[in-house]
Design an enzyme around this catalytic site. Structure first.
Site, PDB file in Angstrom:
ATOM      1  N   ASN A  76      -5.858   2.932 -12.788  1.00 42.37           N
ATOM      2  CA  ASN A  76      -4.848   1.961 -12.345  1.00 42.37           C
ATOM      3  C   ASN A  76      -3.468   2.572 -12.457  1.00 42.37           C
ATOM      4  O   ASN A  76      -3.220   3.418 -13.324  1.00 42.37           O
ATOM      5  CB  ASN A  76      -4.930   0.711 -13.236  1.00 42.37           C
ATOM      6  CG  ASN A  76      -3.943  -0.372 -12.818  1.00 42.37           C
ATOM      7  OD1 ASN A  76      -3.784  -0.673 -11.634  1.00 42.37           O
ATOM      8  ND2 ASN A  76      -3.253  -0.955 -13.790  1.00 42.37           N
TER       9      ASN A  76
ATOM     10  N   GLY B 152       0.768  -1.233   0.000  1.00 42.73           N
ATOM     11  CA  GLY B 152       0.000   0.000   0.000  1.00 42.73           C
ATOM     12  C   GLY B 152       0.803   1.289   0.000  1.00 42.73           C
ATOM     13  O   GLY B 152       0.327   2.308   0.493  1.00 42.73           O
ATOM     14  N   THR B 153       2.009   1.282  -0.605  1.00 47.32           N
ATOM     15  CA  THR B 153       2.739   2.555  -0.643  1.00 47.32           C
ATOM     16  C   THR B 153       2.040   3.572  -1.549  1.00 47.32           C
ATOM     17  O   THR B 153       2.102   4.771  -1.296  1.00 47.32           O
ATOM     18  CB  THR B 153       4.208   2.373  -1.099  1.00 47.32           C
ATOM     19  OG1 THR B 153       4.233   1.878  -2.436  1.00 47.32           O
ATOM     20  CG2 THR B 153       4.962   1.430  -0.176  1.00 47.32           C
TER      21      THR B 153
ATOM     22  N   ILE C 109      -7.502  -9.041 -11.795  1.00 50.67           N
ATOM     23  CA  ILE C 109      -8.137  -8.427 -12.973  1.00 50.67           C
ATOM     24  C   ILE C 109      -9.648  -8.466 -12.788  1.00 50.67           C
ATOM     25  O   ILE C 109     -10.221  -9.508 -12.446  1.00 50.67           O
ATOM     26  CB  ILE C 109      -7.682  -9.140 -14.265  1.00 50.67           C
ATOM     27  CG1 ILE C 109      -6.188  -8.875 -14.482  1.00 50.67           C
ATOM     28  CG2 ILE C 109      -8.499  -8.671 -15.468  1.00 50.67           C
ATOM     29  CD1 ILE C 109      -5.576  -9.579 -15.667  1.00 50.67           C
TER      30      ILE C 109
ATOM     31  N   HIS D  46       0.304   1.290 -13.296  1.00 52.86           N
ATOM     32  CA  HIS D  46       1.072   0.139 -13.786  1.00 52.86           C
ATOM     33  C   HIS D  46       2.555   0.527 -13.815  1.00 52.86           C
ATOM     34  O   HIS D  46       2.897   1.587 -14.361  1.00 52.86           O
ATOM     35  CB  HIS D  46       0.605  -0.279 -15.182  1.00 52.86           C
ATOM     36  CG  HIS D  46       1.351  -1.481 -15.677  1.00 52.86           C
ATOM     37  ND1 HIS D  46       1.115  -2.748 -15.178  1.00 52.86           N
ATOM     38  CD2 HIS D  46       2.374  -1.602 -16.560  1.00 52.86           C
ATOM     39  CE1 HIS D  46       1.951  -3.598 -15.754  1.00 52.86           C
ATOM     40  NE2 HIS D  46       2.721  -2.932 -16.587  1.00 52.86           N
TER      41      HIS D  46
HETATM   42  C1  GAR Z   1       3.277  -0.901  -7.493  1.00 52.38           C
HETATM   43  O1  GAR Z   1       4.557  -0.821  -8.069  1.00 52.38           O
HETATM   44  C2  GAR Z   1       2.208  -0.911  -8.568  1.00 52.38           C
HETATM   45  O2  GAR Z   1       2.539  -0.125  -9.662  1.00 52.38           O
HETATM   46  C3  GAR Z   1       2.205  -2.371  -8.958  1.00 52.38           C
HETATM   47  O3  GAR Z   1       2.405  -3.081  -7.761  1.00 52.38           O
HETATM   48  C4  GAR Z   1       3.071  -2.264  -6.796  1.00 52.38           C
HETATM   49  C5  GAR Z   1       2.202  -2.161  -5.569  1.00 52.38           C
HETATM   50  O4  GAR Z   1       2.842  -1.473  -4.542  1.00 52.38           O
HETATM   51  N1  GAR Z   1       0.958  -2.724  -9.604  1.00 52.38           N
HETATM   52  C6  GAR Z   1       0.863  -3.649 -10.541  1.00 52.38           C
HETATM   53  O5  GAR Z   1       1.789  -4.329 -10.913  1.00 52.38           O
HETATM   54  C7  GAR Z   1      -0.523  -3.811 -11.131  1.00 52.38           C
HETATM   55  N2  GAR Z   1      -0.464  -4.468 -12.400  1.00 52.38           N
HETATM   56  P1  GAR Z   1       2.051  -0.845  -3.299  1.00 52.38           P
HETATM   57  O6  GAR Z   1       1.109  -1.910  -2.733  1.00 52.38           O
HETATM   58  O7  GAR Z   1       3.152  -0.518  -2.325  1.00 52.38           O
HETATM   59  O8  GAR Z   1       1.312   0.381  -3.780  1.00 52.38           O
END
Ligand code: GAR
Length: 208
Positions: free
Chosen positions: A108, A12-13, A93, A110
């Site tokens: 989203n 969740g950053t 998805i 990505h």
């Molecule tokens: C982030 O880098 C996000 O862009 C990626 O997962 C990570 C989640 O980090 N998302 C995907 O790959 C979606 N296809 P977070 O939980 O610390 O925000």
């Protein structure tokens, strides 16, 4: 004020970046009203609770297929009266029953420059492994609307970083998060909440 519902699956950053941006006034015209997680016990839920944001857990593993899971998500989004849905590290998805009803209302993030290293199977560290394996010299992140095809909706914002010779997937991921994701995701959310994203012929145009 638009109701922003954030969907998460992990640390969740990006959610934290949104919470911080809301607090500091970077996000105008919207408020995070609910965080929904596809997994129990993830740190993103703590981040929400620490900031008094209501949470729901709808575990993906309790549903046999994507359609039944998506229907449960759709019901929750409707109950929460979501004006904007943000997928912030959401690793499932969603079926078109959600993407059609919330067309141009789901954003989203990505962690690559779409249309590279995206689509089904490209998520989290796998994206950065693929970029390093290919040998690209720049990478970055894309903020886009979600449609019925994975990572194929209209692009809102993109930002780049250099890929360095000594990079590991973890180091590249961190550079992209810090320099692009945590900045551009709140920016796109704020533009949306102020009705500053114009859509024409399937492309977006932001009014700064
Ligand atoms: C982030 O880098 C996000 O862009 C990626 O997962 C990570 C989640 O980090 N998302 C995907 O790959 C979606 N296809 P977070 O939980 O610390 O925000």
């Amino acid at each position: 004020m638009k109701n922003i519902v954030v969907l998460v699956s992990g640390g969740g950053t990006n959610l934290q970046a949104l919470i911080d941006a809301e607090k500091s006034g970077i996000i105008k015209g919207g408020k995070i009203t609910c965080v929904i997680s596809s997994k129990e016990g993830v740190y993103a839920l703590e981040r929400a609770k620490n900031n008094n944001i209501p949470t729901r857990v709808i575990p993906r593993k309790q549903f046999s297929d994507s359609l039944s899971y998506s229907k449960a998500i759709l019901e929750a989004l409707n109950e929460e009266k979501a004006d904007l849905v943000v997928l912030a590290g959401f690793m499932t998805i969603l079926d078109e029953c959600v993407t059609k009803e919330y067309a141009y209302k789901i954003i989203n993030v990505h962690p690559a420059l779409i249309p590279s290293f995206c689509g089904e199977g490209f998520y989290g560290l796998k994206v950065h492994e693929a970029a390093l394996e290919y040998g690209v010299k720049v990478s970055g992140a894309t903020i886009h609307f979600v449609n019925e095809k994975a990572d194929a909706g209209a692009i809102i914002l993109q930002g780049t970083v250099d890929v360095l010779p000594e990079d590991t997937p973890e180091i590249l991921q961190k550079r992209i998060m810090e320099n692009v994701e945590w900045k551009l995701l709140p920016k796109a959310v704020s533009l949306f909440c102020q009705d500053k994203i114009i859509i024409r012929d399937g492309k977006t145009y932001a009014q700064e």
